[in-house]
Design a protein around this motif. Structure first.
Motif, PDB file in Angstrom:
ATOM      1  N   ARG A  58       3.147   4.337  -1.159  1.00  0.00           N
ATOM      2  CA  ARG A  58       3.245   4.933  -2.492  1.00  0.00           C
ATOM      3  C   ARG A  58       4.659   5.461  -2.710  1.00  0.00           C
ATOM      4  O   ARG A  58       5.261   6.017  -1.797  1.00  0.00           O
ATOM      5  CB  ARG A  58       2.218   6.047  -2.641  1.00  0.00           C
ATOM      6  N   THR A 101       0.783  -1.241   0.000  1.00  0.00           N
ATOM      7  CA  THR A 101       0.000   0.000   0.000  1.00  0.00           C
ATOM      8  C   THR A 101       0.819   1.297   0.000  1.00  0.00           C
ATOM      9  O   THR A 101       0.302   2.318  -0.444  1.00  0.00           O
ATOM     10  CB  THR A 101      -0.978   0.033   1.188  1.00  0.00           C
ATOM     11  N   ASP A 123       7.470   3.115 -18.151  1.00  0.00           N
ATOM     12  CA  ASP A 123       7.695   1.839 -18.841  1.00  0.00           C
ATOM     13  C   ASP A 123       9.011   1.844 -19.614  1.00  0.00           C
ATOM     14  O   ASP A 123       9.770   0.875 -19.569  1.00  0.00           O
ATOM     15  CB  ASP A 123       6.533   1.522 -19.777  1.00  0.00           C
ATOM     16  N   PHE A 170       3.044   5.594  -7.522  1.00  0.00           N
ATOM     17  CA  PHE A 170       2.396   4.293  -7.608  1.00  0.00           C
ATOM     18  C   PHE A 170       2.359   3.692  -6.211  1.00  0.00           C
ATOM     19  O   PHE A 170       3.258   3.938  -5.408  1.00  0.00           O
ATOM     20  CB  PHE A 170       3.232   3.288  -8.418  1.00  0.00           C
ATOM     21  N   THR A 171       1.384   2.815  -5.965  1.00  0.00           N
ATOM     22  CA  THR A 171       1.511   1.969  -4.784  1.00  0.00           C
ATOM     23  C   THR A 171       2.590   0.936  -5.098  1.00  0.00           C
ATOM     24  O   THR A 171       2.876   0.662  -6.275  1.00  0.00           O
ATOM     25  CB  THR A 171       0.202   1.230  -4.426  1.00  0.00           C
ATOM     26  N   ARG A 202       2.243  -2.131  -4.752  1.00  0.00           N
ATOM     27  CA  ARG A 202       1.530  -3.185  -5.471  1.00  0.00           C
ATOM     28  C   ARG A 202       1.458  -2.852  -6.971  1.00  0.00           C
ATOM     29  O   ARG A 202       1.772  -3.690  -7.825  1.00  0.00           O
ATOM     30  CB  ARG A 202       0.116  -3.384  -4.920  1.00  0.00           C
ATOM     31  N   GLU A 203       1.049  -1.627  -7.304  1.00  0.00           N
ATOM     32  CA  GLU A 203       0.969  -1.214  -8.711  1.00  0.00           C
ATOM     33  C   GLU A 203       2.346  -1.284  -9.371  1.00  0.00           C
ATOM     34  O   GLU A 203       2.478  -1.723 -10.514  1.00  0.00           O
ATOM     35  CB  GLU A 203       0.417   0.210  -8.818  1.00  0.00           C
ATOM     36  N   LEU A 204       3.357  -0.848  -8.637  1.00  0.00           N
ATOM     37  CA  LEU A 204       4.726  -0.888  -9.147  1.00  0.00           C
ATOM     38  C   LEU A 204       5.151  -2.323  -9.446  1.00  0.00           C
ATOM     39  O   LEU A 204       5.661  -2.616 -10.527  1.00  0.00           O
ATOM     40  CB  LEU A 204       5.661  -0.256  -8.117  1.00  0.00           C
ATOM     41  N   GLU A 262       3.237  -4.946  -9.995  1.00  0.00           N
ATOM     42  CA  GLU A 262       2.446  -5.482 -11.116  1.00  0.00           C
ATOM     43  C   GLU A 262       2.955  -4.951 -12.447  1.00  0.00           C
ATOM     44  O   GLU A 262       3.036  -5.689 -13.434  1.00  0.00           O
ATOM     45  CB  GLU A 262       0.974  -5.132 -10.917  1.00  0.00           C
ATOM     46  N   ARG A 263       3.323  -3.683 -12.481  1.00  0.00           N
ATOM     47  CA  ARG A 263       3.811  -3.077 -13.718  1.00  0.00           C
ATOM     48  C   ARG A 263       5.158  -3.680 -14.111  1.00  0.00           C
ATOM     49  O   ARG A 263       5.392  -3.990 -15.276  1.00  0.00           O
ATOM     50  CB  ARG A 263       3.933  -1.567 -13.483  1.00  0.00           C
TER      51      ARG A 263
END
Length: 180
Positions: free
Chosen positions: A62, A60, A158, A107-108, A110-112, A114-115
């Motif tokens: 960021r 969680t 990216d 980003f969280t 988690r988002e980081l 996943e990316r």
């Protein structure tokens, strides 16, 4: 810089970077930051056929990340400001000569993760270990001052990850070769 400028009449500014990543980064799992650690973990998991990677914390917090080349570009941009624009930075003596340099969004974890998994084509499961520390809840700089001067990062997240991963692969191959 502020005190030095007042005492000696200089016009120094302090450039404050956000979390940086990029070619030449530290990929050691014991001492690296989140992005290079994720890259290494996912790469090694793919190499060994592992189906999951453990990410520290809940996922969680960021983080804002900026490619090191974009940081360098921002510093050159600031050093090359026209005199009048540079003078305006010091016109309001109440503002410290501090310029935050960042991407402007975060980003969280988690988002980081996943990316990064998608970019590295790691199809395994991401396991978040809540028993490990999360760290600071958020690290996002206010980059409005730099944006108002006309600078913005040139590299998408990216593309920055792709550049960094290519660097990681080259360094990792050398590391493996020296162990053999």
């Amino acid at each position: 810089c502020w005190a030095y400028n007042r005492e000696y009449g200089t016009r120094y500014i302090a450039a404050m970077p956000t979390n940086l990543y990029g070619p030449g980064d530290n990929y050691d799992l014991k001492s690296s930051h989140v992005l290079p650690a994720l890259m290494r973990k996912m790469h090694e998991a793919k190499q060994h056929g592992e189906r999951s990677v453990t990410v520290w914390g809940t996922g969680t917090p960021r983080r804002e990340l900026l490619l090191s080349d974009d940081m360098a570009d921002a510093c050159v941009f600031l050093a090359c400001l026209p005199d009048r624009t540079f003078d305006d930075l010091f016109a309001a003596n109440t503002l410290a000569p501090l310029i935050n340099i960042g991407y402007g969004s975060d980003f969280t974890i988690r988002e980081l993760a996943e990316r990064v998994a998608a970019l590295l084509e790691f199809n395994g499961k991401l396991v978040f270990d809540a028993g490990r520390p999360d760290g600071t809840p958020q690290k996002l700089l206010d980059t409005a001052r730099l944006s108002a001067l006309g600078w913005k990062p040139a590299t998408s997240f990216d593309d920055g990850v792709r550049l960094t991963y290519a660097d990681f692969l080259a360094r990792y191959e050398k590391e493996i070769a020296t162990r053999s």
